[in-house]
Motif scaffolding. Structure first.
Motif, PDB file in Angstrom:
ATOM      1  N   ILE A  72       1.494  -1.176   0.111  1.00  0.00           N
ATOM      2  CA  ILE A  72      -0.235   0.384  -0.010  1.00  0.00           C
ATOM      3  C   ILE A  72       0.788   1.000   0.376  1.00  0.00           C
ATOM      4  O   ILE A  72       1.563   2.061  -0.983  1.00  0.00           O
ATOM      5  CB  ILE A  72      -0.994  -0.434   1.177  1.00  0.00           C
ATOM      6  CG1 ILE A  72      -2.109  -1.058   0.732  1.00  0.00           C
ATOM      7  CG2 ILE A  72      -1.650   1.716   1.590  1.00  0.00           C
ATOM      8  CD1 ILE A  72      -2.849  -1.616   2.466  1.00  0.00           C
ATOM      9  N   LEU A 101       1.085   4.415  -3.219  1.00  0.00           N
ATOM     10  CA  LEU A 101       0.992   5.276  -2.998  1.00  0.00           C
ATOM     11  C   LEU A 101       1.657   6.423  -3.096  1.00  0.00           C
ATOM     12  O   LEU A 101       1.270   7.380  -3.539  1.00  0.00           O
ATOM     13  CB  LEU A 101       0.692   5.660  -1.159  1.00  0.00           C
ATOM     14  CG  LEU A 101      -1.484   5.717  -0.397  1.00  0.00           C
ATOM     15  CD1 LEU A 101      -1.062   5.286   0.746  1.00  0.00           C
ATOM     16  CD2 LEU A 101      -1.544   6.020  -1.287  1.00  0.00           C
ATOM     17  N   ILE A 102       3.271   6.070  -2.780  1.00  0.00           N
ATOM     18  CA  ILE A 102       4.071   6.286  -3.173  1.00  0.00           C
ATOM     19  C   ILE A 102       4.069   6.871  -4.743  1.00  0.00           C
ATOM     20  O   ILE A 102       4.643   7.761  -5.702  1.00  0.00           O
ATOM     21  CB  ILE A 102       5.279   6.471  -3.048  1.00  0.00           C
ATOM     22  CG1 ILE A 102       5.885   5.697  -1.066  1.00  0.00           C
ATOM     23  CG2 ILE A 102       6.944   6.671  -3.221  1.00  0.00           C
ATOM     24  CD1 ILE A 102       6.822   5.595  -0.639  1.00  0.00           C
ATOM     25  N   LEU A 140       1.662   6.735  -6.771  1.00  0.00           N
ATOM     26  CA  LEU A 140       0.219   7.095  -6.894  1.00  0.00           C
ATOM     27  C   LEU A 140       0.727   9.033  -7.000  1.00  0.00           C
ATOM     28  O   LEU A 140       0.809   9.693  -8.060  1.00  0.00           O
ATOM     29  CB  LEU A 140      -0.563   7.497  -6.373  1.00  0.00           C
ATOM     30  CG  LEU A 140      -1.467   6.034  -6.866  1.00  0.00           C
ATOM     31  CD1 LEU A 140      -2.616   5.437  -5.973  1.00  0.00           C
ATOM     32  CD2 LEU A 140      -2.079   6.066  -8.486  1.00  0.00           C
ATOM     33  N   ALA A 141       2.077   9.213  -6.052  1.00  0.00           N
ATOM     34  CA  ALA A 141       2.274  10.338  -5.893  1.00  0.00           C
ATOM     35  C   ALA A 141       2.640  11.742  -7.079  1.00  0.00           C
ATOM     36  O   ALA A 141       2.910  11.260  -7.929  1.00  0.00           O
ATOM     37  CB  ALA A 141       3.017  10.677  -4.334  1.00  0.00           C
ATOM     38  N   TYR A 179       6.157  13.643  -0.083  1.00  0.00           N
ATOM     39  CA  TYR A 179       6.038  12.212  -0.117  1.00  0.00           C
ATOM     40  C   TYR A 179       6.819  11.088   0.329  1.00  0.00           C
ATOM     41  O   TYR A 179       6.038   9.695   1.529  1.00  0.00           O
ATOM     42  CB  TYR A 179       5.110  11.158  -1.148  1.00  0.00           C
ATOM     43  CG  TYR A 179       4.178  12.884  -2.007  1.00  0.00           C
ATOM     44  CD1 TYR A 179       2.983  12.091  -1.696  1.00  0.00           C
ATOM     45  CD2 TYR A 179       4.404  13.388  -2.726  1.00  0.00           C
ATOM     46  CE1 TYR A 179       1.671  12.827  -1.826  1.00  0.00           C
ATOM     47  CE2 TYR A 179       3.236  14.036  -3.794  1.00  0.00           C
ATOM     48  CZ  TYR A 179       2.393  13.932  -2.765  1.00  0.00           C
ATOM     49  OH  TYR A 179       1.291  15.565  -3.468  1.00  0.00           O
ATOM     50  N   VAL A 219       6.564  10.960   4.038  1.00  0.00           N
ATOM     51  CA  VAL A 219       5.211  10.466   4.713  1.00  0.00           C
ATOM     52  C   VAL A 219       4.977   8.906   4.242  1.00  0.00           C
ATOM     53  O   VAL A 219       4.207   8.566   5.311  1.00  0.00           O
ATOM     54  CB  VAL A 219       3.922  11.731   3.442  1.00  0.00           C
ATOM     55  CG1 VAL A 219       2.930  10.227   4.036  1.00  0.00           C
ATOM     56  CG2 VAL A 219       4.159  12.753   3.619  1.00  0.00           C
ATOM     57  N   MET A 220       5.281   8.521   3.824  1.00  0.00           N
ATOM     58  CA  MET A 220       5.157   7.037   2.947  1.00  0.00           C
ATOM     59  C   MET A 220       5.835   6.418   4.612  1.00  0.00           C
ATOM     60  O   MET A 220       6.058   5.519   5.015  1.00  0.00           O
ATOM     61  CB  MET A 220       5.844   6.807   1.253  1.00  0.00           C
ATOM     62  CG  MET A 220       4.252   6.895   0.731  1.00  0.00           C
ATOM     63  SD  MET A 220       2.400   7.002   1.594  1.00  0.00           S
ATOM     64  CE  MET A 220       2.279   8.113   0.589  1.00  0.00           C
ATOM     65  N   MET A 230       4.863   6.521   7.652  1.00  0.00           N
ATOM     66  CA  MET A 230       3.493   5.305   7.139  1.00  0.00           C
ATOM     67  C   MET A 230       3.264   3.625   7.113  1.00  0.00           C
ATOM     68  O   MET A 230       2.940   3.050   8.610  1.00  0.00           O
ATOM     69  CB  MET A 230       2.932   5.543   5.815  1.00  0.00           C
ATOM     70  CG  MET A 230       1.246   5.195   6.393  1.00  0.00           C
ATOM     71  SD  MET A 230       0.121   5.766   4.812  1.00  0.00           S
ATOM     72  CE  MET A 230      -0.810   4.209   4.039  1.00  0.00           C
TER      73      MET A 230
END
Lengths: 284, 322
Positions: free
Chosen positions: B26, B30-31, B33-34, B285, B288-289, B292
């Motif tokens: 996940i 998300l990375i 998609l950024a 990003y 952040v990832m 996370m």
């Protein structure tokens, strides 16, 4: 069914009579809803800038003083309440709807579907909410819609678990088995028999869910990741108040108190509803 | 019996691994998609196209996504967490500075909260329905409704502005970085906020588990033998109340990283919380990832640890024979 409902309402009233703080909580919630709805009756428009009366302390004219642009703080808090309550209620509707949907499907069908859905719940629950919600919000344009969606879409997991457990026991009851064997269609069995049976769980979950959504919104807005100017909620008002803490401490009092009392009241309401719904487990 | 325990431990570990794997996918997705290119973090505007291509090839960024995932995982496992796209600093270095700062706040606050909660919870539970219980339980249900940042603001106003006894910002006074007492005085307010915000749920937990224990048969037997109620409470009930608390302590492991995001922001404490909020605001990003991934892994590991601890202290655990 009607008799059962009346009995519940009566139990609810008895519980309120017995529990004074709960009654006060309920009255407070009705009051705060009403004054947020009728906030426009205030003599001061919420965005009226008045440079002649900037950062004034509480007075007869301005009950809770004015902010750094001279806007009446009490009026702004009322309009902020509109936003906070809107976020709380709409996010709750999204989150409990998904929770009930996932929970009933998972519990009713069992097997692979159940396994898949519950493992997904495990995965989403293992990301701390603060991180999850903020990460998703950077992919959206910040604002009212985004925050409602983000809170609503990622807080349904506990409701889903509760509803699933409830569904597991309900689907074995005779009347459900009968409905199934008498050839009623699947959606009909779920909507007519399962959903009404898990409804009490849903009601309790929803009051707690509103309280949590309001707390989450206030934290996100306080961090500047939630409600954006020109709108303001209790959380974003506190973000604003933080900068003026030294010279205008009264700005921090009102929105904070409103958050605490509202969240407390919703939790209390949840407590008495739980006592009515599950008399055995209320521990009284 | 030993074998049983080992089998259960192994089974729980095997359950946690796919969860960690999915979380990592996940984060990676998300990375991907950024709206940024990972190579931007390592290049400067005056590099030629050829140099950039070389860097891409070196870090495997010219490969298909699934290959990049393996490179990424390999990096994570060997301590290479990538680079910030805003500051171009190594995330591993940043984290190794900031995590200890957060632990410095969260750990003492959590221990203090735990001790106070056990004491208050026992008192409330043992006096169920009496004045002491009403005060403690009432305050904790109120405490749950208080946002930690608001409590922080009130304390800052009282102790920082009004009484002016504690500093309200940062970790050190400028020019006084080595002084330990200076650090301590900076810690007081944020620790107080954290302690107060950890307490309500812990108190409620201890209270209800004390009430549960007091209705058990062994308490009745002790009372029948004429044992003093305080002796029953501390000699027998406390022990049984403490056991399940181990689970809660295990599950609080991720708090060492994410337990103070809001509080750190109010006090400008240079920990992981301020790092995260800044990364979110700057659309950083990779940072952040990384946070996370780190925090979710800690949740999974925390749950695992608490399950294992519990089955070691109380081998009767249900579902072991499944």
């Amino acid at each position: 069914m009607a008799g059962k409902k009346n009995r519940r309402i009566k139990q609810f009233k008895d519980e309120l009579k017995r529990n004074k703080t709960a009654a006060i909580a309920l009255i407070f919630l009705i009051l705060i809803l009403l004054i947020s709805i009728f906030a426009f009756l205030s003599p001061y428009p919420p965005d009226q800038v008045d440079v002649t009366s900037v950062l004034q302390g509480p007075s007869a004219d301005h009950w809770f003083g004015t902010d750094e642009l001279g806007r009446d703080y009490f009026t702004r808090a009322l309009f902020g309440g509109r936003i906070s309550l809107t976020v709380g209620i709409l996010a709750m509707l999204i989150s409990t709807s998904i929770g009930v949907l996932v929970g009933t499907i998972s519990g009713y069908f069992g097997g692979r579907i159940d396994n898949f859905l519950m493992r997904s719940v495990d995965v989403i629950s293992s990301i701390p909410w603060m991180i999850l919600v903020t990460v998703v919000s950077i992919y959206l344009t910040p604002g009212l819609k985004a925050i409602i969606l983000v809170i609503g879409l990622f807080t349904w997991m506990s409701t889903a678990r509760l509803v699933r457990a409830e569904t597991l026991s309900v689907k074995e009851r005779e009347y459900v088995l009968y409905a199934k064997s008498s050839g009623q269609s699947l959606p009909k069995v779920i909507i007519k028999h399962i959903i009404p049976a898990v409804f009490p769980t849903f009601i309790v979950a929803s009051t707690v869910s509103i309280a949590n959504a309001i707390l989450m919104e206030s934290a996100l807005s306080f961090l500047g990741l939630g409600i954006q100017q020109p709108l303001s909620s209790w959380g974003s008002m506190l973000q604003n108040a933080q900068g003026n803490l030294g010279n205008a401490p009264y700005m921090a009092i009102l929105p904070g108190l409103l958050i605490v009392l509202t969240v407390y009241s919703f939790n209390r309401l949840g407590d008495i509803l739980r006592a009515v719904v599950e008399p055995k487990t209320s521990g009284k | 019996m030993r074998l049983f325990l080992l089998k259960y431990i192994l089974k729980r570990i095997l359950q946690a691994i796919p969860l960690l794997f999915i979380i990592s996918i996940i984060c990676f997705t998300l990375i991907q998609l950024a709206p940024y290119d990972a190579v931007d973090a390592m290049t400067t505007p005056n590099m030629t196209k050829k140099t950039i291509d070389l860097i891409k090839a070196r870090y495997g960024l010219d490969q298909p996504a699934y290959m990049q995932y393996f490179y990424w995982i390999k990096g994570i496992l060997s301590g290479e967490w990538g680079y910030s796209i805003v500051t171009h600093e190594s995330i591993t270095n940043d984290l190794s500075v900031r995590i200890p700062n957060t632990i410095l706040l969260v750990l003492p606050a959590y221990i203090l909260a735990l001790l106070l909660s056990i004491l208050l919870g026992l008192i409330a539970g043992a006096n169920k329905g009496k004045v002491a219980d009403k005060i403690i339980d009432g305050l904790s249900s109120f405490g749950i409704a208080i946002p930690s940042f608001w409590m922080a603001m009130i304390l800052v106003f009282i102790f920082g502005y009004l009484l002016d006894i504690f500093p309200i910002l940062g970790m050190h006074t400028v020019g006084n970085e080595e002084s330990f007492s200076d650090l301590l005085s900076h810690m007081v307010l944020p620790c107080m906020v954290l302690t107060l915000s950890f307490m309500p749920e812990l108190v409620r937990y201890v209270r209800s588990s004390t009430i549960g224990q007091l209705s058990e048969d062994y308490v009745m037997v002790q009372q029948a033998y004429g044992a003093a109620s305080s002796w029953i409470l501390f000699k027998h009930v406390l022990r049984n109340v403490l056991l399940p608390i181990i689970t809660i302590v295990g599950m609080s492991l991720p708090m060492l990283v994410t337990g103070a995001v809001v509080t750190e922001t109010v006090f400008g404490w240079p920990g992981i919380g301020t790092y995260f909020v800044k990364a979110i605001q700057g659309f950083d990003y990779p940072v952040v990832m990384a946070i996370m991934l780190l925090s979710s892994s800690l949740v999974i590991i925390g749950n695992l640890v608490s399950d294992l601890l519990y089955c070691i202290v109380d081998p009767r655990i249900k579902g072991m024979g499944e």
